[in-house]
Design a protein around this motif. Structure first.
Motif, short mmCIF file in Angstrom:
data_model
loop_
_atom_site.label_atom_id
_atom_site.label_comp_id
_atom_site.label_asym_id
_atom_site.label_seq_id
_atom_site.Cartn_x
_atom_site.Cartn_y
_atom_site.Cartn_z
N LEU A 38 42.70 -31.11 12.28
CA LEU A 38 43.12 -29.72 12.44
C LEU A 38 44.05 -29.30 11.30
N HIS A 39 45.03 -30.11 10.99
CA HIS A 39 45.99 -29.76 9.95
C HIS A 39 45.36 -29.79 8.55
N VAL A 40 44.46 -30.73 8.32
CA VAL A 40 43.77 -30.77 7.02
C VAL A 40 42.97 -29.50 6.80
N ASP A 41 42.22 -29.07 7.83
CA ASP A 41 41.43 -27.84 7.69
C ASP A 41 42.33 -26.61 7.57
N LEU A 42 43.44 -26.62 8.28
CA LEU A 42 44.37 -25.49 8.18
C LEU A 42 44.91 -25.36 6.76
N ILE A 43 45.26 -26.49 6.16
CA ILE A 43 45.77 -26.46 4.79
C ILE A 43 44.67 -26.07 3.81
N ARG A 44 43.48 -26.65 3.99
CA ARG A 44 42.38 -26.36 3.05
C ARG A 44 41.92 -24.91 3.12
N PHE A 45 41.58 -24.47 4.32
CA PHE A 45 40.94 -23.16 4.47
C PHE A 45 41.92 -22.03 4.76
N VAL A 88 40.29 -36.74 3.60
CA VAL A 88 41.07 -37.41 4.63
C VAL A 88 40.30 -37.41 5.95
N ASN A 89 39.50 -36.37 6.15
CA ASN A 89 38.76 -36.23 7.41
C ASN A 89 37.60 -37.21 7.53
N VAL A 90 37.22 -37.86 6.43
CA VAL A 90 36.16 -38.86 6.54
C VAL A 90 36.61 -39.98 7.48
N ALA A 91 37.88 -40.36 7.36
CA ALA A 91 38.42 -41.38 8.27
C ALA A 91 38.88 -40.74 9.58
N ALA A 92 39.69 -39.68 9.48
CA ALA A 92 40.27 -39.08 10.69
C ALA A 92 39.19 -38.47 11.59
N GLY A 93 38.20 -37.81 10.99
CA GLY A 93 37.17 -37.13 11.77
C GLY A 93 36.34 -38.09 12.61
N TRP A 94 35.90 -39.20 12.00
CA TRP A 94 35.08 -40.15 12.75
C TRP A 94 35.92 -41.09 13.60
N LEU A 95 37.22 -41.11 13.34
CA LEU A 95 38.11 -41.88 14.20
C LEU A 95 38.23 -41.25 15.58
N VAL A 96 37.99 -39.95 15.68
CA VAL A 96 38.09 -39.27 16.98
C VAL A 96 37.07 -39.84 17.97
N PRO A 97 35.76 -39.82 17.68
CA PRO A 97 34.83 -40.42 18.66
C PRO A 97 34.98 -41.93 18.76
N TYR A 98 35.40 -42.58 17.67
CA TYR A 98 35.60 -44.04 17.74
C TYR A 98 36.68 -44.40 18.74
N THR A 99 37.79 -43.66 18.72
CA THR A 99 38.86 -43.93 19.69
C THR A 99 38.47 -43.46 21.09
N LEU A 100 37.58 -42.51 21.18
CA LEU A 100 37.04 -42.16 22.50
C LEU A 100 36.26 -43.36 23.07
N THR A 136 34.39 -31.41 8.95
CA THR A 136 35.34 -30.34 9.24
C THR A 136 35.74 -30.40 10.71
N LEU A 137 36.67 -29.55 11.06
CA LEU A 137 37.10 -29.47 12.46
C LEU A 137 35.93 -29.08 13.35
N ALA A 138 35.04 -28.21 12.86
CA ALA A 138 33.88 -27.80 13.65
C ALA A 138 32.96 -28.98 13.93
N ALA A 139 32.76 -29.85 12.93
CA ALA A 139 31.92 -31.03 13.16
C ALA A 139 32.55 -31.96 14.18
N VAL A 140 33.88 -32.07 14.15
CA VAL A 140 34.56 -32.96 15.09
C VAL A 140 34.52 -32.40 16.50
N THR A 141 34.76 -31.11 16.67
CA THR A 141 34.69 -30.53 18.02
C THR A 141 33.26 -30.56 18.55
N PHE A 142 32.30 -30.36 17.66
CA PHE A 142 30.90 -30.49 18.07
C PHE A 142 30.63 -31.92 18.54
#
Length: 405
Positions: free
Chosen positions: A190-197, A208-220, A274-280
């Motif tokens: 969320l913060h990465v996208d906020l800063i970028r866009f 940074v989201n390559v690790a953080a983004g896929w870490l979301v479902p991994y930790t799920l 992106t945040l959209a890919a992660v929420t999807f």
């Protein structure tokens, strides 16, 4: 007479398939969660079908370049919603890895031994792909092939590798992230996208989201192992919340509707995530969790389960070679002219219909690749047939990660 022989042969074949499926079903431990294998198999097949439907190699002036129907027909974006299943890979991967690591510790297996075993299963089949495409690329360049054509082919063939690198990194970090709340990496995205866009920050920050983004479902997946997602309410919250958030981001924040990269697009939802890919992905994970009980019931059918088990045992081969199968078909048919759905520009529904008709040919080419290279996915140590079958279903599939799906 010939008709009777053919009919008898077909019946015998069906009987043989049913007997084989029964043996596979009987060889599977009764405590195995077959829903995990089903989710992994559906995820890998979703990626394969998605690539085959939205990847085009257009022949133009003696060269080949990549294109996508989503570039010319953006209203087909819902196709990417169906076949972009990477979040399910990481969900199952996190679940299997954390469960496997806990089991290894209980047996007294060290972290190094556990990680070496997992990564060797992950990267052993990669050597065959790298070797073949190195030889092919050199041969094409020496024969005078257009450099951009060779570059496009190699990039397409090796594109699945990024997934393996990311997954290997998360696998190595399993002991550190096993109890990490998914909200933490989600907050990073969320913060990465906020800063970028929102604040005009540097585009490189998105990586940074390559690790953080896929870490979301991994930790799920790790939360699934801990039993925190057993109730249906968790699945419904993820599905509803992820769907609502994705819709808001696409409609209000102007994120791309396609959940895969589109050539020529200014923003890709996937490269980097992106945040959209992660929420999807959260919505996908919620749906996967809600389907677990139904999948468990369906997997009790020997024929269905044997098909899922076969996909799981050949997951890496299917994943690594499906783009090669597409390109081999395209190159083989090129002397016949610019065939619709294969060499032509993907700019209308005629191309889509023709591409669907080519799917069985791609599947045949992939079957040939599977026959030639599936041994690289098997344990190289010789074992008796019965022992090998037992280990495949009790150890190899159990320890398998989503990439092997």
């Amino acid at each position: 007479m010939d008709g009777n022989r053919i009919g008898t042969g077909i019946r015998q074949g069906i009987v043989g398939i049913r007997r084989g499926a029964t043996r596979v079903d009987a060889a599977t431990p009764p405590d195995r969660d077959r829903a995990v294998d089903a989710l992994r198999a559906f995820a890998i097949l979703g990626v394969v079908m998605g690539h085959w439907l939205v990847t085009a190699l257009v022949a133009d002036s003696g060269a080949l370049h990549t294109a996508s129907p989503l570039q010319h027909m953006p209203w087909l974006a819902p196709i990417s919603w169906v076949f972009q299943t990477l979040a399910v890979f990481f969900l199952v991967g996190g679940h299997v890895a954390t469960r496997g690591h806990a089991s290894a510790r209980a047996r007294g297996t060290t972290y190094g031994q556990w990680l070496t075993a997992r990564l060797s299963r992950l990267f052993r089949p990669v050597a065959a792909v790298l070797t073949l495409w190195t030889v092919v690329a050199i041969a094409l360049l020496l024969s005078g092939a257009d450099f951009e054509t060779v570059r496009a082919l190699v990039k397409l063939a090796l594109s699945p590798m990024w997934f393996l690198v990311v997954f290997a990194g998360l696998t190595a970090a399993t002991p550190l992230v096993a109890r990490l709340n998914p909200l933490w990496p989600l907050a990073v995205v969320l913060h990465v996208d906020l800063i970028r866009f929102g604040l005009g920050g540097p585009s490189w920050l998105g990586w940074v989201n390559v690790a953080a983004g896929w870490l979301v479902p991994y930790t799920l997946g790790a939360a699934w192992t801990r039993g925190e997602l057993d109730r249906a309410r968790a699945g419904w919250v993820l599905l509803a919340g992820g769907t609502a958030a994705t819709a808001a981001l696409v409609l209000l924040a102007r994120y791309p509707a396609s959940m895969v990269g589109v050539p020529g697009g200014t923003i890709s939802n996937l490269d980097p995530p992106t945040l959209a890919a992660v929420t999807f992905g959260l919505a996908q994970c919620g749906l996967a969790l809600l389907l677990r009980d139904r999948l468990r019931r369906t997997m009790r059918r020997p024929l269905v389960w044997s098909a899922v088990a076969l996909v799981n045992l050949s997951a890496m081969t299917i994943f690594l070679w499906h783009q090669t199968a597409l390109m081999a078909t395209t190159a083989t048919m090129l002397p016949a002219g610019h065939l619709p759905g294969l060499h032509t520009l993907p700019d209308d529904l005629t191309w889509v219909a023709a591409r669907v008709a080519w799917l069985p040919v791609f599947a045949l080419a992939l079957t040939i690749c599977w026959t030639a290279f599936r041994t690289y996915e098997q344990d190289p140590r010789p074992r008796p047939i019965r022992t090998r079958m037992r280990l495949r279903f009790r150890t190899r599939i159990r320890a398998k990660s989503p990439h092997r799906a």
